[in-house]
Design an enzyme around this catalytic site. Structure first.
Site, PDB file in Angstrom:
ATOM      1  N   ASP A  85       8.345  -1.328  -5.362  1.00  0.00           N
ATOM      2  CA  ASP A  85       7.105  -0.984  -4.472  1.00  0.00           C
ATOM      3  C   ASP A  85       5.983  -0.372  -5.429  1.00  0.00           C
ATOM      4  OD1 ASP A  85       7.364   0.100  -1.140  1.00  0.00           O
ATOM      5  OD2 ASP A  85       5.784   0.934  -2.613  1.00  0.00           O
ATOM      6  N   THR A 143       5.162 -11.898  10.672  1.00  0.00           N
ATOM      7  CA  THR A 143       5.066 -11.178  11.972  1.00  0.00           C
ATOM      8  C   THR A 143       4.572 -11.977  12.934  1.00  0.00           C
ATOM      9  OG1 THR A 143       3.285  -9.748  12.941  1.00  0.00           O
ATOM     10  CG2 THR A 143       2.663 -10.947  10.729  1.00  0.00           C
ATOM     11  N   ASP A 144       4.887 -11.500  14.315  1.00  0.00           N
ATOM     12  CA  ASP A 144       4.411 -12.485  15.396  1.00  0.00           C
ATOM     13  C   ASP A 144       2.852 -12.609  15.498  1.00  0.00           C
ATOM     14  OD1 ASP A 144       4.047  -9.941  16.167  1.00  0.00           O
ATOM     15  OD2 ASP A 144       5.110  -9.965  18.310  1.00  0.00           O
ATOM     16  N   GLU A 145       2.381 -11.768  14.720  1.00  0.00           N
ATOM     17  CA  GLU A 145       0.711 -11.672  15.037  1.00  0.00           C
ATOM     18  C   GLU A 145       0.161 -13.304  14.309  1.00  0.00           C
ATOM     19  OE1 GLU A 145      -1.461  -8.224  13.932  1.00  0.00           O
ATOM     20  OE2 GLU A 145      -0.056  -6.833  14.920  1.00  0.00           O
ATOM     21  N   TYR A 190      -5.750  -8.986   9.079  1.00  0.00           N
ATOM     22  CA  TYR A 190      -4.092  -8.819   8.575  1.00  0.00           C
ATOM     23  C   TYR A 190      -3.507  -9.945   8.818  1.00  0.00           C
ATOM     24  CZ  TYR A 190       0.699  -7.515   9.422  1.00  0.00           C
ATOM     25  OH  TYR A 190       2.169  -7.388   9.655  1.00  0.00           O
ATOM     26  N   LYS A 220      -1.295 -12.752   6.599  1.00  0.00           N
ATOM     27  CA  LYS A 220       0.246 -13.086   6.800  1.00  0.00           C
ATOM     28  C   LYS A 220       0.463 -14.806   6.946  1.00  0.00           C
ATOM     29  CE  LYS A 220       3.324 -10.395   6.755  1.00  0.00           C
ATOM     30  NZ  LYS A 220       4.077  -9.820   5.727  1.00  0.00           N
ATOM     31  N   LYS A 243       0.163   4.048  13.008  1.00  0.00           N
ATOM     32  CA  LYS A 243       0.619   3.130  13.915  1.00  0.00           C
ATOM     33  C   LYS A 243       0.785   3.844  15.269  1.00  0.00           C
ATOM     34  CE  LYS A 243       0.904  -0.058  10.599  1.00  0.00           C
ATOM     35  NZ  LYS A 243       1.820  -0.093   9.573  1.00  0.00           N
TER      36      LYS A 243
HETATM   37  P1  NAD Z   1       4.326  -0.538   5.697  1.00  0.00           P
HETATM   38  O1  NAD Z   1       3.001  -0.183   5.414  1.00  0.00           O
HETATM   39  O2  NAD Z   1       5.067   0.970   5.938  1.00  0.00           O
HETATM   40  O3  NAD Z   1       5.055  -0.583   4.015  1.00  0.00           O
HETATM   41  C1  NAD Z   1       4.433  -1.633   3.148  1.00  0.00           C
HETATM   42  C2  NAD Z   1       5.416  -1.245   1.853  1.00  0.00           C
HETATM   43  O4  NAD Z   1       4.966  -2.141   0.789  1.00  0.00           O
HETATM   44  C3  NAD Z   1       4.785   0.109   1.165  1.00  0.00           C
HETATM   45  O5  NAD Z   1       5.978   0.689   0.734  1.00  0.00           O
HETATM   46  C4  NAD Z   1       3.804   0.002   0.190  1.00  0.00           C
HETATM   47  O6  NAD Z   1       3.757   0.926  -0.894  1.00  0.00           O
HETATM   48  C5  NAD Z   1       4.337  -1.531  -0.353  1.00  0.00           C
HETATM   49  N1  NAD Z   1       3.318  -2.321  -1.121  1.00  0.00           N
HETATM   50  C6  NAD Z   1       1.974  -2.568  -0.564  1.00  0.00           C
HETATM   51  N2  NAD Z   1       1.399  -3.314  -1.407  1.00  0.00           N
HETATM   52  C7  NAD Z   1       2.350  -3.466  -2.660  1.00  0.00           C
HETATM   53  C8  NAD Z   1       2.160  -4.454  -3.894  1.00  0.00           C
HETATM   54  N3  NAD Z   1       1.007  -4.892  -4.162  1.00  0.00           N
HETATM   55  N4  NAD Z   1       3.213  -4.360  -4.346  1.00  0.00           N
HETATM   56  C9  NAD Z   1       4.429  -3.627  -4.240  1.00  0.00           C
HETATM   57  N5  NAD Z   1       4.505  -2.967  -2.830  1.00  0.00           N
HETATM   58  C10 NAD Z   1       3.593  -2.817  -2.186  1.00  0.00           C
HETATM   59  O7  NAD Z   1       4.901  -1.836   6.173  1.00  0.00           O
HETATM   60  P2  NAD Z   1       6.051  -2.223   7.384  1.00  0.00           P
HETATM   61  O8  NAD Z   1       5.529  -1.491   8.677  1.00  0.00           O
HETATM   62  O9  NAD Z   1       7.227  -1.454   6.654  1.00  0.00           O
HETATM   63  O10 NAD Z   1       6.245  -3.736   7.226  1.00  0.00           O
HETATM   64  C11 NAD Z   1       6.894  -4.234   6.353  1.00  0.00           C
HETATM   65  C12 NAD Z   1       6.817  -5.649   6.371  1.00  0.00           C
HETATM   66  O11 NAD Z   1       7.072  -6.095   7.784  1.00  0.00           O
HETATM   67  C13 NAD Z   1       5.239  -6.297   6.152  1.00  0.00           C
HETATM   68  O12 NAD Z   1       5.388  -7.496   5.434  1.00  0.00           O
HETATM   69  C14 NAD Z   1       4.850  -6.549   7.697  1.00  0.00           C
HETATM   70  O13 NAD Z   1       3.795  -7.543   7.694  1.00  0.00           O
HETATM   71  C15 NAD Z   1       6.173  -6.719   8.285  1.00  0.00           C
HETATM   72  N6  NAD Z   1       6.205  -6.402   9.779  1.00  0.00           N
HETATM   73  C16 NAD Z   1       5.636  -5.254  10.082  1.00  0.00           C
HETATM   74  C17 NAD Z   1       5.968  -4.978  11.563  1.00  0.00           C
HETATM   75  C18 NAD Z   1       5.615  -3.545  12.016  1.00  0.00           C
HETATM   76  O14 NAD Z   1       5.614  -3.398  13.426  1.00  0.00           O
HETATM   77  N7  NAD Z   1       5.540  -2.620  11.256  1.00  0.00           N
HETATM   78  C19 NAD Z   1       6.533  -6.257  12.641  1.00  0.00           C
HETATM   79  C20 NAD Z   1       6.603  -7.398  12.117  1.00  0.00           C
HETATM   80  C21 NAD Z   1       6.448  -7.739  10.669  1.00  0.00           C
HETATM   81  O1  DAU Z   2       3.520  -7.552  16.245  1.00  0.00           O
HETATM   82  C1  DAU Z   2       3.879  -7.211  14.642  1.00  0.00           C
HETATM   83  C2  DAU Z   2       2.617  -6.393  14.147  1.00  0.00           C
HETATM   84  O2  DAU Z   2       2.822  -4.862  14.924  1.00  0.00           O
HETATM   85  C3  DAU Z   2       3.210  -6.102  12.816  1.00  0.00           C
HETATM   86  O3  DAU Z   2       2.761  -7.084  12.014  1.00  0.00           O
HETATM   87  C4  DAU Z   2       1.931  -4.970  12.027  1.00  0.00           C
HETATM   88  O4  DAU Z   2       2.377  -4.679  10.703  1.00  0.00           O
HETATM   89  C5  DAU Z   2       2.075  -3.726  12.921  1.00  0.00           C
HETATM   90  O5  DAU Z   2       1.015  -2.665  12.412  1.00  0.00           O
HETATM   91  C6  DAU Z   2       2.042  -3.891  14.390  1.00  0.00           C
HETATM   92  O6  DAU Z   2       0.436  -4.289  14.684  1.00  0.00           O
HETATM   93  P1  DAU Z   2      -0.357  -3.710  15.849  1.00  0.00           P
HETATM   94  O7  DAU Z   2      -1.587  -3.928  15.688  1.00  0.00           O
HETATM   95  O8  DAU Z   2       0.243  -4.435  17.280  1.00  0.00           O
HETATM   96  O9  DAU Z   2       0.199  -1.961  15.952  1.00  0.00           O
HETATM   97  P2  DAU Z   2      -0.542  -0.790  16.032  1.00  0.00           P
HETATM   98  O10 DAU Z   2       0.540   0.488  16.322  1.00  0.00           O
HETATM   99  O11 DAU Z   2      -1.636  -0.541  15.145  1.00  0.00           O
HETATM  100  O12 DAU Z   2      -0.986  -0.789  17.434  1.00  0.00           O
HETATM  101  C7  DAU Z   2      -0.179  -1.046  18.628  1.00  0.00           C
HETATM  102  C8  DAU Z   2      -1.051  -1.235  19.887  1.00  0.00           C
HETATM  103  O13 DAU Z   2      -1.665   0.071  20.171  1.00  0.00           O
HETATM  104  C9  DAU Z   2      -2.235  -2.138  19.825  1.00  0.00           C
HETATM  105  O14 DAU Z   2      -2.615  -2.718  21.042  1.00  0.00           O
HETATM  106  C10 DAU Z   2      -3.405  -1.073  19.720  1.00  0.00           C
HETATM  107  C11 DAU Z   2      -2.973   0.206  20.147  1.00  0.00           C
HETATM  108  N1  DAU Z   2      -3.388   1.591  19.365  1.00  0.00           N
HETATM  109  C12 DAU Z   2      -3.030   1.904  18.289  1.00  0.00           C
HETATM  110  C13 DAU Z   2      -3.544   2.823  17.776  1.00  0.00           C
HETATM  111  C14 DAU Z   2      -3.330   2.938  16.175  1.00  0.00           C
HETATM  112  C15 DAU Z   2      -4.208   2.357  20.400  1.00  0.00           C
HETATM  113  O15 DAU Z   2      -4.301   2.176  21.480  1.00  0.00           O
HETATM  114  N2  DAU Z   2      -4.623   3.616  19.634  1.00  0.00           N
HETATM  115  C16 DAU Z   2      -4.013   3.688  18.316  1.00  0.00           C
HETATM  116  O16 DAU Z   2      -4.547   4.858  17.801  1.00  0.00           O
END
Ligand code: NAD
Ligand code: DAU
Length: 337
Positions: free
Chosen positions: A34, A126-128, A151, A155, A190
């Site tokens: 990481d 991701t589903d996005e 983003y 992906k 988030k």
């Molecule tokens: P996060 O941002 O919390 O963590 C990402 C991690 O990757 C961090 O620890 C960061 O230091 C590390 N990182 C970033 N750039 C790097 C690099 N160049 N080399 C090595 N490490 C690096 O993200 P998360 O929410 O834990 O998401 C993890 C994975 O899951 C991502 O690939 C994201 O696209 C995917 N994902 C996230 C969600 C969600 O809701 N959070 C949903 C579906 C998929």
């Molecule tokens: O669907 C999977 C994805 O979900 C992951 O791939 C991404 O890494 C993760 O960040 C997440 O993306 P979203 O954009 O859906 O998540 P976020 O938490 O940023 O936002 C969730 C919803 O809430 C979205 O409709 C935007 C809204 N939002 C978000 C923030 C941060 C607000 O209304 N206010 C806020 O301050």
């Protein structure tokens, strides 16, 4: 003993995955690479850093020679790529790093996996990548990719590269596409942890637009068990959607958080919308349920309660991540919005 390289294992989902593996699969050896960006935090691995079957390396997935040396040194058999820039809003204000890490970084890992003839490459996508839904329907694995944010475009590009390495060089791979995660250790940029943190501190809760955008929420631990099932059971070349059948409008999520914390609805403030905001995500996860016998184990009501309790009980963790740079980020994103 399984020997896996986990990237991004100090982030939110990656650290949940590393803790799950070390707790529940002690015969697995984990190398955790990481870069420790703003989102990576060794505190997320507290109690697990010194486990004999865990090695942490601070490094960038764009560094090919380092990745190859780690694979050789630790006889890595499989890579699970969590490392990414993951926040949609940050990809709108600064997309370049998303291309570097999410596209070039994944390419670098793929070249290493191919050259070192690894048994499996799992891309945590991701589903996005599917884009946005109207009021009806769900994403299936056959839904065409149609990403809308920098983003999700980065992906989707990575997903195409993974498939291309499978097609061209016979790389053994899987791609997982999960819906929105929540749970302990999520960085408060988030929706859910940001709203919990603001509500605890009696600050305004900034809801984008009308707040009727819909996300399909899954407790992070359940995402991790799904990825483990993919590692254990999935045939190469298969893509799996992961989700908990749990669609909620953002306003409903925010109201639930306020109710659980006993805070007033007057804290909600509707603010300027996110540009290009995807209206609705919903996942059809029937393939992974049917073929790999995976089920989510935590309901949303239970998961949100556990998550709120975790943030209340981990004040020190929260205070350390919202100091310094976070405050600058918050002000630039929300002040006068
Ligand atoms: P996060 O941002 O919390 O963590 C990402 C991690 O990757 C961090 O620890 C960061 O230091 C590390 N990182 C970033 N750039 C790097 C690099 N160049 N080399 C090595 N490490 C690096 O993200 P998360 O929410 O834990 O998401 C993890 C994975 O899951 C991502 O690939 C994201 O696209 C995917 N994902 C996230 C969600 C969600 O809701 N959070 C949903 C579906 C998929
Ligand atoms: O669907 C999977 C994805 O979900 C992951 O791939 C991404 O890494 C993760 O960040 C997440 O993306 P979203 O954009 O859906 O998540 P976020 O938490 O940023 O936002 C969730 C919803 O809430 C979205 O409709 C935007 C809204 N939002 C978000 C923030 C941060 C607000 O209304 N206010 C806020 O301050």
């Amino acid at each position: 003993m399984r020997r896996i390289l986990v990237t991004g294992g100090a982030g939110f989902i990656g650290s949940n995955f590393v803790r799950m593996v070390l707790s529940e699969h002690p015969d697995c050896f984990v190398v955790n690479v990481d870069k420790l960006t703003y989102a990576g935090n060794l505190e997320n691995l507290q109690g697990f850093l010194d486990r004999p079957n865990h090695v942490f390396v601070k490094g960038d997935i764009c560094d090919g020679p380092m990745i190859e040396a780690i694979i050789d040194e630790h006889q890595v058999e499989a890579i699970i790529n969590f490392a990414a820039e993951s926040h949609v809003d940050r990809s709108i204000t600064g997309p370049k790093i998303f291309i570097e890490t999410n596209v070039t970084g994944t390419l670098t890992l793929l070249e290493a996996a191919r050259d070192k003839k690894l048994e499996r490459f799992i891309q945590v996508s991701t589903d996005e990548v599917y884009g946005s839904l109207g009021p009806e329907g769900k994403f299936t694995e056959q839904t065409p990719l149609s990403p809308n944010s920098p983003y999700s475009a980065s992906k989707a590009a990575a997903d195409h590269l993974v498939k291309a390495f499978g097609h061209t060089w016979g790389l053994q791979y899987n791609i997982t596409r999960c819906s929105n995660n929540y749970g302990p250790y999520q960085f408060p940029e988030k929706l859910i942890p940001l709203m919990i943190n603001n509500a605890i501190n009696d600050k305004e809760l900034p809801v984008y637009g009308d707040g009727l955008y819909v996300r399909d929420w899954l407790y992070a631990y359940d995402h991790c068990t799904a990825i483990w099932q993919v590692l254990e059971k999935a045939p190469s070349g298969e893509i799996y959607n992961i989700g908990g059948c749990n669609e909620r409008a953002n306003l409903d999520v925010v109201n639930l958080i306020l109710d659980r914390l006993g805070k007033p609805k007057s804290l909600i403030k509707h603010v300027t919308d996110r540009p290009g905001h995807d209206r609705r995500y919903a996942i059809d996860a029937s393939k992974i349920m049917r073929d790999l016998d995976w089920r989510p184990s935590v309901s949303f009501e239970e998961g949100i309660g556990k998550t709120i309790d975790w943030y209340l009980q981990n004040e020190k963790w929260l205070a350390s991540v919202v100091s310094g740079d976070y405050q600058k980020y918050y002000d630039s994103m929300y002040l006068n919005r």
